[in-house]
Every structure is written in structure tokens, then in C-alpha cells.
Design an enzyme around this catalytic site. Sequence first.
Site, short mmCIF file in Angstrom:
data_model
loop_
_atom_site.label_atom_id
_atom_site.label_comp_id
_atom_site.label_asym_id
_atom_site.label_seq_id
_atom_site.Cartn_x
_atom_site.Cartn_y
_atom_site.Cartn_z
N TRP A 149 0.86 -1.19 0.00
CA TRP A 149 0.00 0.00 0.00
C TRP A 149 0.90 1.24 0.00
CZ3 TRP A 149 -4.70 -0.73 -1.41
CH2 TRP A 149 -5.62 0.33 -1.35
N ASP A 207 0.30 11.03 -0.56
CA ASP A 207 -0.72 12.08 -0.62
C ASP A 207 -2.10 11.49 -0.26
OD1 ASP A 207 -0.98 10.49 -2.95
OD2 ASP A 207 -1.98 12.14 -3.98
N GLU A 210 -3.19 8.57 -2.15
CA GLU A 210 -2.38 7.36 -1.93
C GLU A 210 -1.58 6.97 -3.16
OE1 GLU A 210 -5.89 4.86 -0.46
OE2 GLU A 210 -4.70 5.14 1.34
N GLU A 211 -1.19 7.91 -3.96
CA GLU A 211 -0.48 7.61 -5.20
C GLU A 211 0.89 8.25 -5.28
OE1 GLU A 211 -3.28 9.20 -7.98
OE2 GLU A 211 -4.53 7.40 -7.98
N GLU A 435 -18.64 7.52 -4.74
CA GLU A 435 -17.35 8.20 -4.80
C GLU A 435 -17.27 9.12 -6.02
OE1 GLU A 435 -13.64 6.08 -6.07
OE2 GLU A 435 -13.02 6.52 -4.01
#
Length: 622
Positions: A149, A207, A210-211, A435
Amino acid sequence: MLRLTVVFGLLATAYAQYGQNATLDNYIAAQYNISLAGAIQNIGGMNNSIVGDGPSPGAVLASPSTVNPNYFYTWTRDSALTYLMITDELIFGTEKVGNNSLQVAAEYYTAAQAFLQTVTNPSGTFWPAGEGLGEPKFYSNLTRFNDAWGRPQNDGPAFRATTFMEIAEAIYQRNPNAPRLVAQYYWPLILADLNYVGQYWNTSSYDPWEEVNGNSFFSTTAQYRALISGSVWAERLNQTCKPCEQAPEIACFLKNNFWNETGNYLLANINANQVNRSQIGTDPLLGSIHAFDINATCDATSMQPCNSRVLATHKVVVDSFRNLYPINDNATAPSAVAVGRYPEDTYYGGNPWYITTLVCAEVLYDAAAQFRKNGTITVDNTSLAFFQDIYPDAKVGNYSDSATLANYTNAMIKYADGFVQVVEKYTPANGTLNEQINKTTGEPTSAIALTWSFAAFVTAAERRAGKYPPSWGATSDYASNVTSNCSASSYNATYSYVPAYADLAPNISMPLCMKEVLFICNYSTKPGTNIYIVGDNELLGGSLSLDPPIEVLRPGNITADYPWWNTPVWFNASTTVEYKWVLQNQTAMTFAYENMTRTVDVGQCDGEVQRVLDSPAFPSPN
Ligand SMILES: *[C@@H]1O[C@H](CO)[C@@H](O)[C@H](O)[C@H]1NC(C)=O
Ligand SMILES: *[C@@H]1O[C@H](CO)[C@@H](O)[C@H](O)[C@H]1NC(C)=O
Ligand SMILES: *[C@@H]1O[C@H](CO)[C@@H](O)[C@H](O)[C@H]1NC(C)=O
Ligand SMILES: *[C@@H]1O[C@H](CO)[C@@H](O)[C@H](O)[C@H]1NC(C)=O
Ligand SMILES: *[C@@H]1O[C@H](CO)[C@@H](O)[C@H](O)[C@H]1NC(C)=O
Ligand SMILES: *[C@@H]1O[C@H](CO)[C@@H](O)[C@H](O)[C@H]1NC(C)=O
Ligand SMILES: *[C@@H]1O[C@H](CO)[C@@H](O)[C@H](O)[C@H]1NC(C)=O
Ligand SMILES: *[C@@H]1O[C@H](CO)[C@@H](O)[C@H](O)[C@H]1NC(C)=O
Ligand SMILES: *[C@@H]1O[C@H](CO)[C@@H](O)[C@H](O)[C@H]1NC(C)=O
Ligand SMILES: *[C@@H]1O[C@H](CO)[C@@H](O)[C@H](O)[C@H]1NC(C)=O
Ligand SMILES: *[C@@H]1O[C@H](CO)[C@@H](O)[C@H](O)[C@H]1NC(C)=O
Ligand SMILES: *[C@@H]1O[C@H](CO)[C@@H](O)[C@H](O)[C@H]1NC(C)=O
């Protein structure tokens, strides 16, 4: 479990909504109710309708969706932001949602997070160096999540500390015993996270999406706010907050490093491992609304909604989506449009999101309120283009007469309402907020009933209605201190992490003599491959043949094609550990274990980091 029933008293005020367009007001009032209930529905212990293994009390599910995508996890950031909203509702006087008391929800959150702070996870341990606090996500039963992750994510501890301080504020407003209770129960929880912020704010992390590994404006503003509030609370509780002394350095960093003068926008990330991005994105706007303080001045640290840089960023960001999504129909300003995370986004094909469209409204409700409170609106060369889009007569100057102030701020609110109307247009009749919004069809897509989407609607509705969270210290003396020459400082909190309260924390032992071993793997990977480590020590999974492996490493000194994978692990000093490297091909989901077994003799606890550098050769994956 700690019960805070004694802490909260009763305070009831009606929720009121007002605005300039009755039809829109009615929609917002209805969607507000659905959204608040929707967020509460996704919290463990608060409802029974979630099928399968329900989340633990206080665990906030990102979404009940279990496939395409699987969001049946709890994220530290999303949970804190949801609870910041819920706590503000308590402060505004909302007592119950359905049969559920918001006070009980706050108690559940406190207990769940006090526990999670101490759970050993792939980011590390709680004791002695706090690295485990940076773990972004857990299973909803509050156990560690072991897959690869984007970790750590340094905004999580910052937002959690902020949320605990907001809960403390709610307690203060209701209970005469608040100082003693808050000092006893909440301060240790807050200080653990503030220690992490002071220690690691200056290191790179992922960030909010999550990238990107680097420094994010969103995360950095969260860290700044947490440390300033920490100073204010420490003073209130007669405590000291050593990590909070980092705040002037963070202010300096924020002010000097994120502004793109040529492009006239705040960069979403700097020092990033991404070369093909403009770093135009909505996350600086999200950072701004979560740093909003109605009493702050616009020039404070370049992060308040009414700051010219933030308003300039609003224009650049919104414009980047006008011609990008078919549903926006190339609409020009002053039309509002559907807005995504960043223009180069490809997740689910790259679509607008509810959160990021709503933030474009909320930041303007906040900014207009700040201008009105101040009694002056300043238009400068940085913000001029933003204002001309929505108010063609706009010119550089300071305006204090009420008619001009009203013209500017009414234009801002009308524009903000436009973004809410975009959300209205793409929301199904039952009010469920997913989302994303399909950029071609306008249909809701990706995860259903996203908690953060609901929370984003509630906060936008409250700001539009003139309800603002308590001041967090943006106008305190602490916030006036900005270092003029930025330095790469940090506060070393190692050995200062103390679990909150013994009857709640798991039974973790705290040996006083531990040694930090930094495992470094000299192996070049391609995107989609990861390096793991397994070993006979419990911290490495407890077995050399553990399948799947659990301790995943993170790329260290990143270059495009030669990352040094590494992970720090704290062992008892003077022990021997056996381990192996494992190569994972994430696409094929295969693991290749080294044939050889390696040994490290963990040294004395002399305070030095012991580096172990290996260059493994992996067998072909089977
Ligand atoms: C008022 O809001 C409704 C619902 O969002 C919208 O359809 C309508 O166009 C708005 N009216 C004005 C005058 O903005
Ligand atoms: C927690 O949930 C995960 C994922 O559903 C499951 O694999 C694990 O067994 C659960 N652990 C406990 C202690 O219930
Ligand atoms: C802090 O100290 C002051 C002065 O001694 C005292 O009045 C106050 O009650 C203390 N506050 C707390 C939370 O202990
Ligand atoms: C700043 O903006 C300019 C103009 O849009 C762009 O060319 C440049 O790449 C940006 N700089 C960074 C660091 O992203
Ligand atoms: C909208 O803008 C895009 C990109 O600039 C362009 O390719 C497209 O033709 C435009 N569509 C219309 C209807 O003008
Ligand atoms: C959006 O809709 C288009 C057209 O129906 C479809 O091809 C595409 O797969 C959809 N995208 C998502 C993410 O659902
Ligand atoms: C208004 O804003 C200006 C500039 O940010 C600041 O100097 C001034 O103190 C503010 N005045 C009030 C009354 O908040
Ligand atoms: C405010 O806007 C109205 C309508 O556009 C205009 O007639 C008026 O002159 C403006 N007032 C000021 C002070 O700019
Ligand atoms: C709300 O409506 C959407 C779209 O019609 C549907 O997919 C969803 O299941 C509904 N949600 C609830 C809670 O009824
Ligand atoms: C803003 O400051 C005033 C005093 O200047 C204070 O009364 C008010 O409570 C503050 N607002 C918030 C939201 O804290
Ligand atoms: C301001 O920051 C500097 C540098 O961190 C520190 O030495 C000083 O004590 C701070 N002053 C106040 C009033 O916080
Ligand atoms: C932080 O403090 C601990 C305990 O004093 C020490 O062992 C460690 O080397 C320090 N780390 C750094 C980076 O200075």
C-alpha cells in the site's frame, strides 16, 4: 471501554438552513439529512444494516462496498475527517441521528483510535519511534492490513490529533469537569499523534489519494494546524508540547515551497516521485477547508480559503476540468462544473468526484464569510483572474464599502451554489452519494455510499448556513511565528510515545533497550513489483516461509528506475534474527522467496541505526 457519558451534557438547538434560493435551500436541507445519516450508517456500532462481518464500534468504513472497489476498510484520515464533521455537529447542537446519539459515536471513535494507535502494522510499531502511527488503513475489525500500500501517510496522525482536540472542545463546552477529564484521557492520545507529526512532518509520505510519494500541501496544512492547536491545548491544560515547536518551520515550508508563480496555483505535491503531472489538483482546496478558521486573516500562512493563492488555485483547478469531462460540455465561467481530483487522473477512467466538486463550493462559502467578517475584500494580481470570472467589474484594490463587498461576496456564493447544483444534478433521488460521477453519462460510479462524500456534503451545507467550527488557533500568538529561513528540522520523539490508557491499550511491553535496524534491499524493481521481508521474529511475521509475507518495504531514495527499498524495524537489542527477501509481482500475484536464509546480529542499544544492505538474487517466481 471508557465511557464518556459523564462528560457530555445535553444541548439541543434546531438545525437551520438558509440561503438565497428556496429551491436549492430545500434540496440542501434534505440532502444534509441523508448525508449525515449516511455517514453514521457506515460507522461500526451505529447500525446493524451492514451485511457480513460488521465493523468494530467506532471504525468508520470508507464505504460498504466490498468489490469493485473493496473499500470495506477503515482509513485513519477518512475516519478523522468524518469525526471532525460529527464533532462539529455535536458542537452545533445536533444530538441524534435516527436512534443514534452522536456522543456515543464520539466515545466509540475515541476507544477505537486509542487501540489502533498501538497496533503493530506494516508501517512499524508504536513503541519506541511511533512509526506505526503513520499506517493509513486497517481492516474494519481493527486488525493490521498487510498488503502492499502507499504507506506511510503522514496526514493521518495530524487529522486524528485535530479530531481529538475537537472532541475535547465539545467536552469543554458541555462539562464543568472538562479540564481534568481532557487532560487525563485525551491529552495522551493527542500527544502521541503530535509527537509523530513533530518527528516526521519533514519526511516524504503518500498524498491523500495514496499515489504520490512526496510532500503534499494537504498533509502539510493538516500538520501545521495540528501543531498550532496542540500549543493552544497544551497551554489550556498546563501541559507542554515539545513537537509543537516545529510549527514555525512548517509555516515556512508551506509559504515558500508550494506556490507556482508561473502557473498561478498551489502545487498539490512537491518533491514528488511523479514527473508527468502538472500538480494541479483539488487537494490544496481540501487542505484549505480543513485549515479554515473564521477568525483568521487571509494572509496567514497562505492556506486560508480567502487567501489569494487559494482563490487563484480554485480557478486553475476548475478550469482544468471544464473541457476534460464530456458532462461539463466545455462550460465557461461563471458556470460551475463537475470537478475531479486532478486532470491526469486515470482511476476508474478518471472522473469527477462528489468530494472534489463540493470542496469547490465550500472553500468559497468559507472565503466569502472571512471577507464579510473582516469587512474588507482584497483583490490583488494573484486573485484578479479568479474574481473577473465571476464578477466582470473586478479590479485590483481593497474594498470596504458594504455595497462592493456585497457584490463580490454574493458572486462568490452564487458560484459556490453552482457546484452544489452540479452535485444535485448527478445525485440519485434517494440521495446516495457514491465516490465518483461517470464523466460521460453523469451516472454515479465507483464505491457506493462513500462516507467522505456524505461528510463533504454536510460540511459544505453547514458553511453555507453560516455555521463555522470553533477557532483552532490560527489567530493565536503561536501562529504568528513563521521561521524566515526554512530548515529541515524535526523533533525526535523516540522513546516518548506513551499509550493512552492502560485498560484500553493492548498489552504491549515496552522494553527500554531496543535497536533500530534499517533493512535495505539493493534491487531494481519495475512498477507493479514490491519487495517484502519475512523472518523468524514476530515483527517480520514470525516465519521464514510465511506465505503471503507481511512486512512490505517502501521505496527509499527514489529515482525513476532504481529505488532502494527499505524498512526500519526496532528489535530487542543483542538478539539474532533470521530473515529472507521476497519479490512480489503484484500483477501476477506471485511471490519469489530467496533460497538462502540471512542472519542479522542485532547490536547494543547505543542509539545508532544499524544498516543491513543486501543485494538479493531471486529465483523465478512460481
Ligand atoms: C435555484 O436552485 C434550483 C435547484 O438547485 C435550480 O434549479 C434553480 O435554477 C435555482 N434558481 C436560481 C435563480 O438560481
Ligand atoms: C479481521 O478481518 C480480516 C478481514 O476480514 C480477517 O481476515 C481477520 O480474520 C479478522 N481478524 C479477527 C481477529 O477477527
Ligand atoms: C492550570 O493552572 C492554572 C493555574 O495554576 C489553574 O487555575 C488551572 O485550573 C490549571 N488547569 C488545568 C487544566 O489543570
Ligand atoms: C508551474 O506552472 C507552469 C505553467 O503552467 C508549468 O509549465 C510548470 O510545469 C509548473 N511547475 C511545476 C513545478 O509544476
Ligand atoms: C470541448 O473541448 C474539447 C477539448 O478542448 C474539444 O476537443 C471539444 O471539441 C470541445 N467540445 C465542444 C462541443 O466544443
Ligand atoms: C461511464 O460510462 C461509459 C458509457 O456508458 C462507460 O463506457 C464507462 O465504462 C463508464 N465508466 C465507469 C467508470 O463506470
Ligand atoms: C482584515 O484583513 C487584513 C488583511 O488580511 C488584516 O490585516 C486585518 O487585520 C483584518 N481585519 C480584521 C478586522 O479582521
Ligand atoms: C453592485 O452590482 C450592481 C449590479 O450589478 C451594480 O448596479 C452596482 O453598481 C454594484 N455596486 C458596486 C458598489 O459596485
Ligand atoms: C439509491 O439509488 C441508487 C441508484 O438508483 C441505487 O443504486 C442504490 O442502491 C439506492 N440506495 C439505497 C440505500 O436505496
Ligand atoms: C472569533 O473571535 C471572536 C472574538 O474576536 C470570538 O468571540 C469568536 O468566538 C471567534 N470565533 C470562533 C469561531 O472561534
Ligand atoms: C518562534 O519560533 C522560534 C523558532 O522555532 C522559537 O525559537 C521561538 O521560541 C518561537 N516563539 C514563540 C513566541 O513561539
Ligand atoms: C532519536 O532519539 C533516540 C533516543 O534518544 C536516539 O536513539 C536516536 O538516535 C535519535 N534519532 C535521531 C535521528 O537523532
